[in-house]
Design an enzyme around this catalytic site. Sequence first.
Site, short mmCIF file in Angstrom:
data_model
loop_
_atom_site.label_atom_id
_atom_site.label_comp_id
_atom_site.label_asym_id
_atom_site.label_seq_id
_atom_site.Cartn_x
_atom_site.Cartn_y
_atom_site.Cartn_z
N CYS A 41 -23.60 -64.01 0.13
CA CYS A 41 -23.15 -64.14 1.52
C CYS A 41 -23.06 -62.75 2.15
O CYS A 41 -22.45 -61.84 1.59
CB CYS A 41 -21.78 -64.81 1.53
SG CYS A 41 -20.96 -64.71 3.13
N CYS A 85 -5.70 -65.55 19.00
CA CYS A 85 -7.00 -65.89 18.39
C CYS A 85 -7.73 -66.92 19.23
O CYS A 85 -8.78 -67.42 18.83
CB CYS A 85 -6.80 -66.38 16.96
SG CYS A 85 -5.70 -67.80 16.83
N CYS A 134 -29.00 -62.85 6.68
CA CYS A 134 -28.92 -63.88 5.65
C CYS A 134 -30.02 -64.92 5.87
O CYS A 134 -30.24 -65.37 6.99
CB CYS A 134 -27.55 -64.54 5.73
SG CYS A 134 -27.39 -66.02 4.74
N CYS A 173 -26.10 -72.47 7.45
CA CYS A 173 -24.74 -72.31 6.95
C CYS A 173 -23.73 -72.43 8.10
O CYS A 173 -23.99 -72.01 9.21
CB CYS A 173 -24.61 -70.94 6.28
SG CYS A 173 -22.94 -70.51 5.79
N ASP A 189 2.05 -63.89 17.90
CA ASP A 189 0.71 -64.00 17.30
C ASP A 189 0.50 -65.46 16.88
O ASP A 189 0.43 -65.76 15.69
CB ASP A 189 0.59 -63.05 16.10
CG ASP A 189 -0.81 -63.05 15.49
OD1 ASP A 189 -1.72 -63.69 16.03
OD2 ASP A 189 -0.99 -62.39 14.44
N1 SAH Z 1 1.04 -62.38 12.47
C1 SAH Z 1 0.51 -62.83 11.19
C2 SAH Z 1 0.06 -64.29 11.16
C3 SAH Z 1 -0.52 -64.88 12.40
S1 SAH Z 1 -1.26 -66.46 12.15
C4 SAH Z 1 -0.61 -61.92 10.76
O1 SAH Z 1 -1.12 -61.15 11.57
O2 SAH Z 1 -1.00 -61.96 9.60
C5 SAH Z 1 -0.09 -67.55 12.91
C6 SAH Z 1 1.09 -67.88 12.04
O3 SAH Z 1 1.94 -68.76 12.77
C7 SAH Z 1 0.77 -68.63 10.75
O4 SAH Z 1 1.32 -67.91 9.69
C8 SAH Z 1 1.45 -70.00 10.92
O5 SAH Z 1 1.97 -70.50 9.71
C9 SAH Z 1 2.55 -69.69 11.88
N2 SAH Z 1 3.09 -70.79 12.72
C10 SAH Z 1 2.44 -71.88 13.20
N3 SAH Z 1 3.22 -72.57 14.02
C11 SAH Z 1 4.42 -71.92 14.08
C12 SAH Z 1 5.64 -72.15 14.79
N4 SAH Z 1 5.78 -73.19 15.58
N5 SAH Z 1 6.63 -71.27 14.61
C13 SAH Z 1 6.50 -70.20 13.79
N6 SAH Z 1 5.37 -69.93 13.11
C14 SAH Z 1 4.33 -70.78 13.24
#
Ligand code: SAH
Length: 464
Positions: free
Chosen positions: A163, A419, A71, A77, A392
């Site tokens: 993009c 993440c 890009c 960016c 997650d």
């Molecule tokens: N597992 C899902 C989303 C992961 S992102 C996927 O793979 O698509 C993390 C998620 O945690 C988000 O949706 C967010 O809204 C939620 N979250 C944030 N804090 C939280 C908490 N204290 N308890 C439960 N969920 C929560």
Amino acid sequence: MQKNETAVIEITDIGVNGEGIGKIDGYTLFVKDAVIGDKVEVKVMKAKKNYGYARLMRVIEPSADRVEPRCAFARKCGGCQIQEMSYERQLAFKEQKVRGNLERLGGFEREMLDQVMEPIRGMDNPFGYRNKAQFPFGTDKEGNPVTGFYAGRTHDIIANTDCALGVPVNQEILEIILDFMKAEGVPAYDEKTGKGLIRHVLIRYGFTTKEIMVCLVLNGRKVPGVEGLVKKLTAIDGMTSISISPNTRQTNVIMGDAYEVLWGQGFITDYIGNVRYQISPLSFYQVNPVQTEKLYSQALEYADLKGGETVWDLYCGIGTISLFLAEKAGQVYGVEIVPQAIDDARKNAEINGITNAEFFVGKAEEVLPEYYEDYARQHGGEKARADVIVVDPPRKGCDQALLETIVKMAPGRVVYVSCDSATLARDLKYLCGEGYVLEKVRPVDMFPETVHVETVVRLQRKHT
Ligand code: SAH
């Protein structure tokens, strides 16, 4: 070093934000856009006692890992940070970042990590991977509408409809909208004055179904002459949903609270594995579908399900991991804080005929402990069953109260999808001090050209 001083340095390391790091007489300089192995001329922009930030002025000798960015706006960016690094080097950097955090912050030994770390799962083609794009609109000096991306850390729009991370059809859609705005005199929104109409456009593309969604975010409720725009957009192959979302607040939040369908249906459909999803303008959905499938497959492999297990999926979002695992499990429970996401999760379970997944709205650190206590109370002190717990969490990692409940519930396996490898390392340190063994770690590159990296981890409970 002093501000505005120039120097020639070799880049010998890479920082957490992808910036190059070089030393001059023991003084450390952070140089954005410089790559390990580059010999560069830099100008100091900010000087602290032991370190400073410098601007890359000229590459004197390029690193073997330096590539021509795809890009033209890669440096300006805010979207991509490491497009000037070969993809192989990006993957090595991410693997190293995860490993470094596990070592430094998790206290895991290097030899042990050599045993448990599996190679990062990258992409065959690290461009054009995003199924979602949100482009802001603005007005240039000549008064013409423009769209593109915010320059790093600012709200200045760099005009660019091409993009490299998005799908090719984005450009076609953006040019149609810009032409329409020019022809009809429809003004872009101006953040400073709060005037103007078109704020953003959200474009979504179903990688498996090829369905396209366009949603215009408006500082108002109506677009004058919108029929003409709709007509042009519907001529695009795959167009499935055209809508508007009013957002009249002066805020950085992109989408409004609701949307109104102008043409077609209110959602597009897409698949992750065998599971079908209906995605509306306001739904959360993973942006890199190719890598999402690899991420979830890795989680599934680490969960090692035989068919009868009770599985918890904490921080479940719209239930994507829950539904992916449900096929192989006895019963899945998902927990998520955002009520709309749980509505989507339930609806997605239904349209897929999945009946062994149940969802709870609330904080994982409250729902799970309450479930555990209630269960014991109702069953004469017996423990609620959990064979596998998947977490997650967002960047800040798991809440301590949740980790403590996981330890009490004592599932045979914990699968941690992360993440942010720094908070992952912190949480693993705790769990491994409470009876779990780190068995497998696998980074997955969900966001090529950026510094982000996801990691999937398998923990096994020690036999007692
Ligand atoms: N597992 C899902 C989303 C992961 S992102 C996927 O793979 O698509 C993390 C998620 O945690 C988000 O949706 C967010 O809204 C939620 N979250 C944030 N804090 C939280 C908490 N204290 N308890 C439960 N969920 C929560």
